[in-house]
Enzyme design. Structure first.
Site, short mmCIF file in Angstrom:
data_model
loop_
_atom_site.label_atom_id
_atom_site.label_comp_id
_atom_site.label_asym_id
_atom_site.label_seq_id
_atom_site.Cartn_x
_atom_site.Cartn_y
_atom_site.Cartn_z
N LYS C 79 22.80 32.85 33.32
CA LYS C 79 23.48 32.72 34.62
C LYS C 79 24.93 32.34 34.35
CE LYS C 79 22.90 30.21 39.05
NZ LYS C 79 22.11 29.18 39.76
N SER C 154 20.17 30.65 44.18
CA SER C 154 21.41 31.23 43.71
C SER C 154 21.27 32.00 42.41
CB SER C 154 22.44 30.12 43.51
OG SER C 154 22.03 29.24 42.48
N SER C 178 17.00 27.05 43.46
CA SER C 178 17.74 28.22 42.98
C SER C 178 17.14 28.94 41.79
CB SER C 178 19.18 27.81 42.63
OG SER C 178 19.94 27.69 43.79
#
Ligand SMILES: [Zn+2]
Lengths: 490, 96, 500
Positions: C79, C154, C178
């Site tokens: 990420k 997210s 997330s």
């Protein structure tokens, strides 16, 4: 003391840079004076993702100072963020302590050396740890160019010591600063260099003006940028007069105006209003989620307490009571720092004469240190060497009027006092020889004898002069006494 | 409590954000909506509850006072939007 | 069957037996990314060259008989929120478009020492604020199961790249759900570790007291493999806990005897999609068939999780994101435009303050600005007690609910989300409905406990459904073992989207 139609009320916020090798929340060096932006890391640059880890030494230096200031140490303390935007604060917040500081409720006793004020206890509200900001260098023509930012200092550990508004004139404030600096020096927790900014002071000042129905208080002003003891004194004195004038003009009292911040301009010797921020200060303090609280044990607090050593106030007391020094002498010695006190203690011990040792340290030794602009650490003469000379004085082998000359030669040559006395030919004159010399002089000067016997003892001075011509090593006091004895026996 | 457009403008100044009129209207609407929702916490009696700022009860994460190498100046200034060889550069604090 | 359809654990065995090389494996994933990512948009940047160089180096080391790390030769996607030295790290924000960290996150260091091969950086909601990855400043990510839908967020890119076989392993972060929510919506496994289990050093902070880094993978076994590498104490993170890391990848296959599962009534309240409720209840029945006992739990403050979270997280964020002001790094508004603007509106604001405001208004997207505003408001004078302090107290109550629950049961079982993946744009205009996406996940972050999301079914429309298990602090081992029991008994984790 000059009489004023008001009383000044002063509280000081002192920021002390603690003597650590590394910063409060990262392991960058805290060294002063390195080229800009060469002492940074992701943490103190506030880079995304970087996290703080607290410096253990800073915490314990803070605790040591707080204990020396008679503060209590809560078992639990935590870290808070003080949020505001400024380019020398790269994270957008300062990590500080808000509602649970590491220490609270202490005091520092101060007294005047020249009767400017009565001895006073200044209470301490709290002493807490926080990180220093970096440095902004503003262009001369404000608004024309960029500001330059150096983040070397960012994150240096600071202890903020906040006093109650217990001081009542500028001299007290200055003395408080000096006594605090002395204490910090004894504790060896800070360099305390006001020029380099390792000791900084902001003052909250307002006036209490007696009025028919009680006392009128003027709005509180915070004075910043006072970078020396002298500017602390002058800044506050100036501000008091200014506030009085403003009050006379406007009649504004406490509560009618927000707290104002003014900067001391040392070159112009005035305080100047600092531009108000756009929004009223709202720092939105909240607990720092990246740092965990600190919990200390009684045992840790005791250990730090034991490490404090003798502090200036106690030492002054001891030099007076135990060593019989005058208040003045003990003040002078103690105020010079622990080094000179140790020198005195060693000298007193080695010479066996506390008062003589005290007088020499407070007098000649200090005079030379000042003249040479050095500290006792670099003074060439050891206490043992000086003690040897003091012993010669005590035994009468060295005349005290000659001792300063001997000391000067000792410093230059490194030779012992006894050697120098011999070399200079200033050994003490033999008692028998001195008697003979005095007898001869009395016989040679019948007019002096008459004068003395007629009640004019001063006339014997002529004999002393003649004796010195015969033998420069004679002690004038001894000559005087022996001659008087002979004349009286006639 | 009702959050006004003026309140939102004040908060924007604190947060160093700036909105045009439309944005400010929208932000005010959204904030009112969210604040109304979170106010449901007031239903709870929390009088004797200890606040919980950290997820875990851990203490005393302390590091030794031993210097470690940091960044070179080049690296420190490497991401600066504006700098010279020595310093970060930012606009003057005060206007003309 | 292509090599990329195998699990990471299987691939690792093939690498170790030298049946495949890391270069070949890496190239297979790069080809797959080239093929499908234009439709999915899981990656912000694919680092083909460095990935192949790293892979070749691992192959060389293996050939030379040098010692190798636990993930030697396995590709992984990260990420775009973990700082990596000399590699752009944007956090999905325009603010950090050109930011190149001069240091590595601890987790990145760990991946390097484990000899993993970094494929690239995955897409995310800006600064991890969002539940749909629509808040990325760069592009949205599509759900591989239905590209008209969101992948969750997210860590949407992190979940989508696993679901679409573009990486065998990936790293996400979880502040309020997330990792778990996108894992559920994309049909993969995602673990949110206990707060303090994985170092946050180098993780670009959203809400520091809630953020945790965690693994995503196709299977529980793979998740355990990666978790073993990520976990551990770090002296650079004060909130990292020094407690031993069990060998998750070894113990994961051991079923738990006398497993006690707790069910929270509120998790099946109004608003939950009947298909999700059905799948989760079916999963509970599966556990019962494996010998687990079920207990109904009282968690009286569960419904206050969202309100608590949407005070605490924005408060911390408002402070964490203050550093993005254009002064020292990142985006800065054009100086001439700042001057022109000041001249035009005649404000007495100085050039510095206007630079700050213009930079932040241009550099942050609207969701980030909204949360900064909320947090600033909730911390400001006069509101602190009513909002922030109140939320901290309710957080304690939520934690106590968990403490009570874990005295009675080993794990809490329930849904991850109330609904399957929604259609893109469906919730963008209404922040509050978007926030409610995290209803079942935020409480674990508030309490600091561990949670895992694993596939437990598909809707009639072919959308994945997630099952959530939650465990007490530092009980990841239990969580993984229980999750593995389920995957051993079912095949939901083997389903693949029909992409392209
Ligand atoms: Zn540093």
């Amino acid at each position: 003391m000059n009489e004023t139609p008001y009383e000044i009320v002063i509280g000081l916020e002192v920021h002390v840079q603690l003597k650590t090798n590394t910063k409060l929340f990262c392991r960058c060096s805290t060294k002063f004076g390195n080229p800009p932006n060469t002492q940074t890391c992701p943490v103190c640059l506030g880079l995304p993702g970087a996290l703080p880890v607290m410096n253990k030494k800073a915490y314990f230096l803070g605790m040591k100072t707080a204990l020396a200031l008679n503060c209590s140490i809560p078992k639990f303390t935590k870290w808070d963020r003080k949020n505001y935007f400024y380019p020398d604060l790269p994270k957008g917040y300062q990590t500080s302590q808000f509602d649970l500081p590491m220490s609270e409720e202490g005091y520092l006793d101060i007294k005047s050396t020249n009767d400017e004020f009565e001895p006073r206890r200044v209470r301490i509200i709290r002493a807490h740890l926080e990180e220093d900001a970096g440095k902004s260098i503003h262009d001369e023509a404000a608004g024309k160019g960029d500001s330059r930012i150096d983040l070397n200092r960012t994150g240096t550990p600071l202890l903020e010591i906040v006093s109650y508004p217990d001081m009542r004139n500028a001299a007290e404030a200055k003395t408080y600063m000096q006594e605090l600096r002395l204490l910090l020096t004894y504790l060896d927790v800070s360099d305390c260099n006001m020029q380099e900014g390792s000791l900084r002071c902001d003052a909250n000042v307002n006036l209490h003006i007696p009025a028919d129905n009680g006392v009128i208080a003027t709005p509180i002003v915070e004075i910043k940028n006072m970078n020396s003891f002298r500017s602390v004194e002058r800044g506050i004195a100036y501000e008091a007069k200014r506030q009085y004038n403003v009050w006379q003009e406007t009649g504004k009292v406490l509560g009618e105006l927000p707290k104002q911040t003014r900067g001391w301009d040392d070159s112009a010797q005035v305080t100047r209003a600092q531009r108000e921020k756009e929004e009223s200060a709202d720092y939105r303090y909240f607990p720092c989620p990246d740092l965990v609280p600190v919990i200390v044990t009684d045992q840790q607090i005791e250990e730090v307490g034991r490490d404090i050593g003798e502090l200036p106030a106690a030492l002054r007391e001891r030099l007076e009571t135990e060593f019989g020094l005058t208040t003045y002498t003990s003040d002078v010695i103690v105020n010079q720092g622990r080094g000179l006190v140790d020198y005195f203690l060693e000298l007193a011990e080695a010479s066996g004469d506390n008062k003589l040792a005290g007088n020499w340290v407070q007098g000649e030794v200090l005079r030379i240190l000042n003249e040479q602009e050095i500290s006792i650490d670099t003074f060439k003469l050891s206490a043992a060497q000086l003690a040897e000379m003091l012993k010669l004085i005590q035994s009468g082998d060295l005349d005290s009027s000659k001792a300063k000359d001997v000391l000067a030669v000792m410093l230059d040559s490194g030779k012992s006092a006894a050697e120098i006395v011999k070399e200079l030919g200033i050994e003490k004159v033999d008692e028998g020889d001195l008697e003979d010399l005095c007898k001869m002089l009395v016989e040679r000067n019948p007019r002096v004898v008459d004068d003395v016997r007629g009640g004019n003892e001063k006339a014997v001075g002529a004999l002393i002069g003649q004796a010195k011509k015969e033998n420069p090593n004679v002690n004038p006091g001894q000559v005087r006494q022996i001659c008087l004895n002979i004349i009286n026996d006639i | 409590m009702s959050l006004t457009r003026q309140d939102v403008e004040k908060v924007a100044l604190l947060a160093k954000l700036k909105f045009d009129d439309d944005q400010l209207d929208r932000m005010t609407d959204h904030m009112i909506q969210i604040v109304e929702y979170v106010e449901k916490l007031s239903e709870l009696n929390t009088q004797d509850v200890e606040p919980m700022a950290h997820a875990l009860d851990i203490y005393n994460a302390l590091a030794e006072d031993e210097p470690r190498p940091g960044l070179t100046r080049e690296a420190a200034l490497g991401n600066a939007p504006k700098s010279d060889e020595e310093y970060f550069r930012v606009p003057a604090v005060l206007g003309e | 069957m292509s090599i990329i359809n195998k699990t990471a654990t299987e691939q690792l065995a093939l690498l170790q037996s030298r049946e495949i090389t890391s270069v070949a494996l890496t190239q297979a994933y790069l080809d797959r990314i080239n093929q499908v990512d234009p439709a999915v948009g899981a990656f912000l940047r694919v680092e083909s060259d460095t990935a192949l160089t790293q892979a070749a180096e691992v192959d060389r080391k293996r050939e030379a008989g040098e010692s190798l790390g636990k993930l030697a030769g396995l590709p992984i996607a990260i990420k775009d929120i973990l700082c990596t030295q000399n590699t752009p790290t944007t956090c999905g924000s325009k603010m950090l478009e050109n930011f190149v960290p001069p240091y590595n996150a601890t987790v990145v260091e760990k991946l390097f020492s484990a000899d993993a091969v970094i494929l690239g950086r995955t897409n995310m909601d800006e600064f991890a604020m969002g539940s749909s990855t629509e808040n990325s400043a760069y592009h949205p990510t599509q759900n591989p199961w239905d590209t008209s839908r969101i992948p969750g967020g997210s860590s949407g890119g992190a979940a989508a790249c696993i679901a679409a076989d573009m990486a065998p392993l990936s790293i996400g972060t979880d502040t309020g759900g997330s990792i778990r929510q996108p894992a559920a919506l994309c049909g993969c496994v995602g673990l949110k570790p206990t707060y303090g289990r994985v170092s946050r050093y180098g993780l670009i902070a959203f809400a520091s007291s809630l953020d945790q880094i965690g693994p995503l993978a196709r299977t529980v076994e793979d998740t355990a493999l990666l978790m073993e590498v990520l976990a551990g104490h770090d002296s650079l993170d004060s909130t990292s806990v020094d407690t031993p890391v069990p060998p998750y990848s070894e113990t994961v296959h051991q079923p738990l005897q006398n497993l006690r599962l707790g069910v929270v009534e509120q998790h099946f309240g109004k608003g939950i999609d009947p298909e999700i409720e059905g799948a989760v209840k079916q999963a509970i029945a599966t556990y019962q068939s494996l010998g687990a006992t079920i207990k109904n739990l009282e968690m009286p403050h569960a419904d206050y999780g969202i309100a608590t979270y949407y005070i605490i997280a924005p408060c911390e964020a408002s402070s964490n994101l203050a550093r993005y002001d254009g002064a020292h790094y990142g985006y800065r508004a054009d100086q001439a435009e700042v001057a022109a603007e000041l001249a035009e509106d005649g404000s007495d604001e100085g050039p510095l303050v206007r630079m700050y405001r213009k930079t932040r208004s241009e550099g942050f997207g609207s969701e980030v600005q909204r949360r900064i505003m909320l947090g600033t408001y909730a911390l400001s004078e006069g509101y602190y007690d009513a909002f922030y302090l109140k939320a901290l107290k309710v957080r304690r109550l939520i934690r106590q609910d968990y403490d009570n629950a874990f005295e009675q049961v080993d794990l809490i079982i329930g849904p991850v989300t109330a609904n399957p993946a929604f259609v893109k744009g469906e919730k963008t205009s209404d922040p509050m409905t978007m926030y409610l996406e995290d209803l079942y996940t935020v409480t674990a972050n508030l309490a600091g406990v561990a949670g895992i999301s694993l596939p437990c079914g598909l809707t009639k429309n072919g959308l994945p459904i997630g099952l959530q298990l939650q465990a007490a602090a530092f009980q990841e081992e239990k969580l993984l073992r229980a999750a593995q029991m389920f995957q051993h008994a079912t095949d939901f984790h083997l389903r693949r989207p029909e992409l392209l």
